[in-house]
Design a protein around this motif. Structure first.
Motif, PDB file in Angstrom:
ATOM      1  N   GLU A 155      -5.208 -42.904 -22.967  1.00 11.90           N
ATOM      2  CA  GLU A 155      -5.936 -41.632 -22.877  1.00 11.90           C
ATOM      3  C   GLU A 155      -6.204 -41.224 -21.436  1.00 11.90           C
ATOM      4  OE1 GLU A 155      -9.504 -44.431 -22.590  1.00 11.90           O
ATOM      5  OE2 GLU A 155      -7.432 -44.464 -23.290  1.00 11.90           O
ATOM      6  N   HIS A 156      -6.387 -39.915 -21.227  1.00 10.26           N
ATOM      7  CA  HIS A 156      -6.754 -39.366 -19.929  1.00 10.26           C
ATOM      8  C   HIS A 156      -8.279 -39.271 -19.839  1.00 10.26           C
ATOM      9  CE1 HIS A 156      -2.557 -38.369 -20.108  1.00 10.26           C
ATOM     10  NE2 HIS A 156      -2.565 -37.766 -18.936  1.00 10.26           N
TER      11      HIS A 156
ATOM     12  N   ARG B  88      -5.169 -43.378 -17.322  1.00  7.18           N
ATOM     13  CA  ARG B  88      -5.453 -44.797 -17.159  1.00  7.18           C
ATOM     14  C   ARG B  88      -4.229 -45.583 -17.615  1.00  7.18           C
ATOM     15  NH1 ARG B  88     -11.293 -46.303 -19.414  1.00  7.18           N
ATOM     16  NH2 ARG B  88     -11.119 -47.902 -17.814  1.00  7.18           N
ATOM     17  N   VAL B  89      -3.888 -46.617 -16.858  1.00  3.56           N
ATOM     18  CA  VAL B  89      -2.686 -47.393 -17.142  1.00  3.56           C
ATOM     19  C   VAL B  89      -3.050 -48.863 -17.329  1.00  3.56           C
ATOM     20  CG1 VAL B  89      -1.209 -45.803 -15.866  1.00  3.56           C
ATOM     21  CG2 VAL B  89      -2.186 -47.780 -14.681  1.00  3.56           C
TER      22      VAL B  89
ATOM     23  N   SER C 218      -7.474 -46.735 -13.426  1.00  3.08           N
ATOM     24  CA  SER C 218      -7.041 -45.388 -13.075  1.00  3.08           C
ATOM     25  C   SER C 218      -5.712 -45.470 -12.326  1.00  3.08           C
ATOM     26  CB  SER C 218      -8.096 -44.741 -12.173  1.00  3.08           C
ATOM     27  OG  SER C 218      -7.529 -43.722 -11.388  1.00  3.08           O
ATOM     28  N   VAL C 219      -4.776 -44.591 -12.678  1.00  3.75           N
ATOM     29  CA  VAL C 219      -3.478 -44.617 -12.004  1.00  3.75           C
ATOM     30  C   VAL C 219      -3.643 -44.316 -10.522  1.00  3.75           C
ATOM     31  CG1 VAL C 219      -2.867 -42.192 -12.410  1.00  3.75           C
ATOM     32  CG2 VAL C 219      -1.052 -43.920 -12.248  1.00  3.75           C
ATOM     33  N   TRP C 220      -4.673 -43.536 -10.151  1.00  4.32           N
ATOM     34  CA  TRP C 220      -4.903 -43.268  -8.729  1.00  4.32           C
ATOM     35  C   TRP C 220      -5.245 -44.546  -7.976  1.00  4.32           C
ATOM     36  CZ3 TRP C 220      -8.612 -38.579  -9.742  1.00  4.32           C
ATOM     37  CH2 TRP C 220      -7.855 -37.493 -10.191  1.00  4.32           C
ATOM     38  N   ASP C 221      -5.948 -45.469  -8.640  1.00  5.23           N
ATOM     39  CA  ASP C 221      -6.379 -46.699  -7.974  1.00  5.23           C
ATOM     40  C   ASP C 221      -5.228 -47.669  -7.730  1.00  5.23           C
ATOM     41  OD1 ASP C 221      -8.916 -45.669  -8.107  1.00  5.23           O
ATOM     42  OD2 ASP C 221      -9.553 -46.898  -9.804  1.00  5.23           O
TER      43      ASP C 221
ATOM     44  N   THR D  58      -1.662 -31.121  -3.431  1.00  3.33           N
ATOM     45  CA  THR D  58      -2.173 -31.623  -2.156  1.00  3.33           C
ATOM     46  C   THR D  58      -1.754 -33.070  -1.989  1.00  3.33           C
ATOM     47  OG1 THR D  58      -4.251 -32.424  -3.100  1.00  3.33           O
ATOM     48  CG2 THR D  58      -4.165 -30.111  -2.417  1.00  3.33           C
ATOM     49  N   THR D  59      -2.089 -33.638  -0.839  1.00  7.96           N
ATOM     50  CA  THR D  59      -1.778 -35.049  -0.600  1.00  7.96           C
ATOM     51  C   THR D  59      -2.789 -35.968  -1.238  1.00  7.96           C
ATOM     52  OG1 THR D  59      -3.010 -34.946   1.477  1.00  7.96           O
ATOM     53  CG2 THR D  59      -0.641 -34.560   1.585  1.00  7.96           C
ATOM     54  N   GLY D  60      -3.862 -35.394  -1.802  1.00 11.78           N
ATOM     55  CA  GLY D  60      -4.862 -36.186  -2.498  1.00 11.78           C
ATOM     56  C   GLY D  60      -4.455 -36.383  -3.930  1.00 11.78           C
ATOM     57  N   PRO D  61      -5.397 -36.756  -4.820  1.00 12.59           N
ATOM     58  CA  PRO D  61      -5.104 -36.981  -6.203  1.00 12.59           C
ATOM     59  C   PRO D  61      -4.578 -35.727  -6.879  1.00 12.59           C
ATOM     60  CG  PRO D  61      -7.256 -37.862  -5.629  1.00 12.59           C
ATOM     61  CD  PRO D  61      -6.792 -37.045  -4.483  1.00 12.59           C
ATOM     62  N   THR D  62      -3.708 -35.903  -7.831  1.00 17.75           N
ATOM     63  CA  THR D  62      -3.191 -34.807  -8.620  1.00 17.75           C
ATOM     64  C   THR D  62      -3.381 -35.113 -10.077  1.00 17.75           C
ATOM     65  OG1 THR D  62      -0.987 -35.782  -8.618  1.00 17.75           O
ATOM     66  CG2 THR D  62      -1.451 -34.183  -6.905  1.00 17.75           C
ATOM     67  N   GLN D  63      -3.309 -34.099 -10.908  1.00 16.25           N
ATOM     68  CA  GLN D  63      -3.457 -34.322 -12.336  1.00 16.25           C
ATOM     69  C   GLN D  63      -2.272 -35.107 -12.867  1.00 16.25           C
ATOM     70  OE1 GLN D  63      -4.062 -30.628 -14.294  1.00 16.25           O
ATOM     71  NE2 GLN D  63      -6.127 -30.364 -13.511  1.00 16.25           N
ATOM     72  N   ALA D  64      -2.577 -36.076 -13.730  1.00 15.39           N
ATOM     73  CA  ALA D  64      -1.524 -36.900 -14.319  1.00 15.39           C
ATOM     74  C   ALA D  64      -1.032 -36.261 -15.605  1.00 15.39           C
ATOM     75  CB  ALA D  64      -2.060 -38.298 -14.617  1.00 15.39           C
TER      76      ALA D  64
END
Length: 301
Positions: free
Chosen positions: A262-263, A161-162, A239-242, A295-301
């Motif tokens: 935190e993650h 989370r950012v 979320s960094v993905w968002d 993958t081209t989807g979400p990855t672990q941060a």
């Protein structure tokens, strides 16, 4: 009996006898009669009814869980006989956070539906927590640790989370240099149900450090929180993905990255008592693949 069980589950999912009747093309009187017949068959009260709400009895909850297993197995059997074991068919109902759903899940669902034309998807996008059993969901994708409950989980990874803001906001109000500086800033707060996410946790000298933020804007939808942040109304925690595309383009700027917020876990959750049809298991597998590292989807941060 199967029709009676389907009616019972529809009453639960629609929240009332009249709504269930409209869904199934039955009159309220007919729905009431069929429910009474089902209760008479089992010799128990399944629902307690008031003028404003329906509430499951303990016997009703047991029947609901069993009915979903039985109907899932019935649909699976019909699918195998009618279409063959190699074809998937039938509905899948799932829930996911709004931003994650739009940006990450919808492309996966579109590809899955294109490959399996006999499958349909009912996607409930909400940033609140859905009761999977009472609302008839096959599974949900959620952030955060799984509470002690009757659910099982399938981990998808971890997400950072950012804290971020628009360049215009930072130019007008300055950039925080320390987590404690946030108390002097307008922070856009996410609300989950009745709980507002005002306690933002960072890591300071290897220890958790929590700051209680304040702000003039609170919303229960992550998409609106992001939009307010893009419009320069304050800092937000997402979320960094968002917000990855916004960070990459410069529309948003991450602040306090050295304090490593935190993650949070990302996982598929589903009822432990439910038998998952092949179509549901197949979609869960496809989502897990899309979230896998590399993958081209979400990855672990």
């Amino acid at each position: 009996m199967l029709d009676g069980l389907k009616l019972f589950l529809t009453i639960l999912e629609k929240g009332g006898l009249s709504a269930a009747g409209r869904e199934l093309g039955l009159s309220p009187a007919s729905v009431s009669e069929r429910l009474a017949a089902l209760e008479a068959h089992y010799g128990v009260t399944l629902l307690t009814r008031t003028t404003r709400s329906l509430r499951l009895t303990e016997e009703g909850r047991v029947l609901a869980e069993g009915a979903r297993r039985l109907l899932a197995e019935s649909e699976e059997l019909e699918s195998r006989i009618r279409l063959g074991v190699d074809k998937l068919s039938g509905p899948v109902r799932l829930s996911a956070p709004v931003d994650l759903g739009h940006q990450r899940l919808v492309p996966v669902l579109d590809r899955f539906l294109a490959e399996h034309p006999e499958v349909s998807v009912d996607l409930d996008l909400t940033d609140g927590v859905v009761d999977l059993v009472s609302q008839g969901m096959d599974f949900a994708v959620r952030y955060g640790a799984l509470p002690d409950s009757g659910l099982k989980s399938r981990p998808l990874g971890h997400n950072r989370r950012v804290v971020c803001a628009s360049p215009a906001y930072l130019q007008a109000h300055g950039t925080p240099q320390h987590p404690d500086d946030l108390i002097h800033h307008d922070c856009i707060v996410m609300r989950f149900g009745v709980h507002s996410d005002r306690a933002w946790t960072f890591h300071l000298n290897g220890q958790p450090h929590t700051v209680t933020v304040k702000g003039r804007r609170v919303a229960n939808q992550g998409q609106l929180v992001r939009q307010w942040c893009l419009s320069g109304h304050g800092l937000c925690r997402k979320s960094v993905w968002d917000v990855q595309a916004d960070l990459d383009s410069g529309r948003l700027v991450e602040v306090l990255p050295e304090f490593a917020s935190e993650h949070s876990a990302v996982q598929i959750v589903y009822a432990a008592t439910r038998v998952q049809p092949r179509r549901v298991r197949a979609l869960m597998d496809r989502i897990a693949e899309a979230f896998a590292p590399g993958t081209t989807g979400p990855t672990q941060a």
